[in-house]
Write a protein that holds these residues in place. Structure first.
Motif, PDB file in Angstrom:
ATOM      1  N   UNK A  45      -1.582  -8.590  -4.260  1.00 24.26           N
ATOM      2  CA  UNK A  45      -2.062  -9.915  -3.857  1.00 24.26           C
ATOM      3  C   UNK A  45      -3.586  -9.980  -3.785  1.00 24.26           C
ATOM      4  N   UNK A  46      -4.180  -8.873  -3.355  1.00 26.33           N
ATOM      5  CA  UNK A  46      -5.647  -8.867  -3.269  1.00 26.33           C
ATOM      6  C   UNK A  46      -6.241  -9.061  -4.665  1.00 26.33           C
ATOM      7  N   UNK A  49      -5.661 -12.714  -5.813  1.00 28.82           N
ATOM      8  CA  UNK A  49      -6.499 -13.719  -5.162  1.00 28.82           C
ATOM      9  C   UNK A  49      -7.967 -13.538  -5.509  1.00 28.82           C
ATOM     10  N   UNK A  50      -8.380 -12.267  -5.781  1.00 26.30           N
ATOM     11  CA  UNK A  50      -9.754 -12.050  -6.250  1.00 26.30           C
ATOM     12  C   UNK A  50      -9.977 -12.783  -7.568  1.00 26.30           C
ATOM     13  N   UNK A  61     -18.629 -19.228  -1.105  1.00 25.06           N
ATOM     14  CA  UNK A  61     -19.606 -18.315  -0.513  1.00 25.06           C
ATOM     15  C   UNK A  61     -20.391 -18.917   0.642  1.00 25.06           C
ATOM     16  N   UNK A  72      -4.497 -19.755   0.016  1.00 20.92           N
ATOM     17  CA  UNK A  72      -4.065 -19.390  -1.335  1.00 20.92           C
ATOM     18  C   UNK A  72      -2.697 -18.734  -1.331  1.00 20.92           C
TER      19      UNK A  72
ATOM     20  N   UNK B  32      -8.061 -19.075  11.428  1.00 18.95           N
ATOM     21  CA  UNK B  32      -7.562 -18.022  10.542  1.00 18.95           C
ATOM     22  C   UNK B  32      -7.679 -16.658  11.211  1.00 18.95           C
ATOM     23  N   UNK B  66     -16.014  -5.728   0.406  1.00 22.19           N
ATOM     24  CA  UNK B  66     -14.648  -5.870  -0.108  1.00 22.19           C
ATOM     25  C   UNK B  66     -14.590  -6.734  -1.363  1.00 22.19           C
ATOM     26  N   UNK B  68     -14.741  -9.939  -1.315  1.00 18.95           N
ATOM     27  CA  UNK B  68     -13.776 -10.924  -0.826  1.00 18.95           C
ATOM     28  C   UNK B  68     -14.561 -11.981  -0.062  1.00 18.95           C
ATOM     29  N   UNK B  69     -14.374 -13.279  -0.352  1.00 18.85           N
ATOM     30  CA  UNK B  69     -15.323 -14.277   0.155  1.00 18.85           C
ATOM     31  C   UNK B  69     -15.069 -14.785   1.560  1.00 18.85           C
ATOM     32  N   UNK B  70     -13.935 -14.438   2.151  1.00 16.28           N
ATOM     33  CA  UNK B  70     -13.608 -15.072   3.427  1.00 16.28           C
ATOM     34  C   UNK B  70     -13.341 -14.053   4.530  1.00 16.28           C
ATOM     35  N   UNK B  80      -9.084  -2.076   2.319  1.00 17.55           N
ATOM     36  CA  UNK B  80      -8.957  -3.520   2.521  1.00 17.55           C
ATOM     37  C   UNK B  80      -7.531  -3.964   2.199  1.00 17.55           C
ATOM     38  N   UNK B  81      -6.893  -4.637   3.137  1.00 21.09           N
ATOM     39  CA  UNK B  81      -5.512  -5.081   2.942  1.00 21.09           C
ATOM     40  C   UNK B  81      -5.455  -6.541   2.502  1.00 21.09           C
ATOM     41  N   UNK B  82      -6.273  -7.390   3.130  1.00 20.12           N
ATOM     42  CA  UNK B  82      -6.256  -8.795   2.741  1.00 20.12           C
ATOM     43  C   UNK B  82      -6.807  -9.691   3.831  1.00 20.12           C
ATOM     44  N   UNK B  85      -4.085 -15.341   4.553  1.00 21.35           N
ATOM     45  CA  UNK B  85      -2.886 -15.719   3.793  1.00 21.35           C
ATOM     46  C   UNK B  85      -2.048 -14.500   3.436  1.00 21.35           C
ATOM     47  N   UNK B  86      -2.741 -13.442   2.997  1.00 20.36           N
ATOM     48  CA  UNK B  86      -2.034 -12.224   2.580  1.00 20.36           C
ATOM     49  C   UNK B  86      -1.356 -11.568   3.779  1.00 20.36           C
ATOM     50  N   UNK B  89       1.743 -13.586   4.709  1.00 18.82           N
ATOM     51  CA  UNK B  89       2.855 -13.323   3.774  1.00 18.82           C
ATOM     52  C   UNK B  89       3.454 -11.945   4.004  1.00 18.82           C
ATOM     53  N   UNK B  93       7.285 -10.999   5.057  1.00 19.68           N
ATOM     54  CA  UNK B  93       8.119 -10.285   4.074  1.00 19.68           C
ATOM     55  C   UNK B  93       8.483  -8.876   4.537  1.00 19.68           C
ATOM     56  N   UNK B  95       6.344  -6.451   4.476  1.00 19.34           N
ATOM     57  CA  UNK B  95       5.437  -5.501   3.815  1.00 19.34           C
ATOM     58  C   UNK B  95       4.407  -4.912   4.768  1.00 19.34           C
TER      59      UNK B  95
END
Lengths: 78, 120
Positions: A45-46, A49-50, A61, A72, B32, B66, B68-70, B80-82, B85-86, B89, B93, B95
Motif C-alpha cells: 500500500x505504501x 499510495x506513493x 506538500x 486514499x 488523522x 519516508x 511521504x507527504x502527510x 515506515x508502515x504507513x 488510511x493505511x 485498513x 483487515x 494485517x
C-alpha cells in the motif's frame, strides 16, 4: 488555491491513464480518492499510495499545499 | 546528513514503535493523528510519540525521510508502515496484528478484535 475534484482526477489520470479513479469531496481542500490500477499489483500500500502522491506533483506538500487532506484507497483490480 | 535526519533515525531505531503525529498521544491535534493514536492506545501498544508541531525541522524532515507527504506516520522496527488510511485498513483487515506479531510488538488482541467487530 483550492482545487476541484476534476483537477485531482486529471493529475492522477496523467500518471495512471488506465486507472479507475473516483474522487469525492468538494470543499476545495479535503478529498477522498479511490484509485484502482493494474500497475498496483504486487506493490504494497505504501508503494501504491506513493505512486498516487507522485502524480499529485507536490500539491500535498507543506502547510501551504493546495490539498490539506486526501483520504486514499488504492488497490489492484480484483 | 542533516540533524533532523540523524535525530529521526535515532528515534525510529531506539523505539520498536514510533508515531510521528500532530499533537501527543494523550492530546492529538489533528483528526488523522487522533485516529492512529486512538487505535494504538486502544490496542495497548507501547509506542513513542513525536509531536511534529513543536519542531519544524522534524515536521519537514520526517516527510523527506519516508518520501511521504502527510502526517501521521507510523514506524515499526525502523520501517515506515504507513499513514492514517493505511493503518486504518491494516487494523480492520488484521494485517496490523500480523505486523506486530512478526515484529514481537505486544498488543491486546481482544481490543483489536473489538475494533473490527465495531466496524464490521
Amino acid at each position: 488555491m483550492p482545487m476541484h475534484a476534476q483537477e485531482i482526477e486529471d493529475l492522477i489520470r496523467a500518471a495512471l491513464p488506465d486507472a479507475k479513479i473516483t474522487v469525492e469531496g468538494d470543499d476545495g481542500v479535503h478529498f477522498s480518492a479511490e484509485v484502482i490500477d493494474e500497475s498496483f499489483r504486487g506493490m504494497n500500500r505504501v508503494q501504491q499510495q506513493r505512486a498516487v502522491y507522485a502524480a499529485l506533483k507536490g500539491k500535498m506538500d507543506g502547510p501551504n499545499g493546495d490539498l490539506h487532506a486526501l483520504a486514499l484507497t488504492t488497490k489492484a483490480p480484483d | 546528513m542533516t540533524d533532523a535526519k540523524t535525530q529521526i533515525e535515532e528515534t525510529v531505531k531506539a523505539n520498536d514503535v514510533v508515531l510521528y503525529m500532530k499533537g501527543t498521544k494523550s492530546m492529538p491535534q489533528c483528526g488523522f493523528s487522533s485516529r492512529v493514536a486512538g487505535v494504538l492506545n486502544f490496542m495497548g501498544v507501547d509506542y513513542a510519540d513525536v509531536n511534529v508541531l513543536t519542531d519544524d525541522a522534524i515536521r519537514q524532515g520526517i516527510k523527506d525521510y519516508s518520501d511521504w507527504p502527510t502526517i501521521p506516520q507510523l514506524y515499526v522496527k525502523g520501517e515506515f508502515v504507513g499513514g492514517c488510511d493505511i493503518i486504518t485498513e491494516m487494523t480492520l483487515s488484521g494485517e496490523l496484528d500480523t505486523l506486530f506479531d512478526e515484529n514481537g510488538v505486544a498488543y491486546d488482541k481482544d481490543a483489536a478484535d473489538k475494533i473490527r467487530e465495531a466496524n464490521a
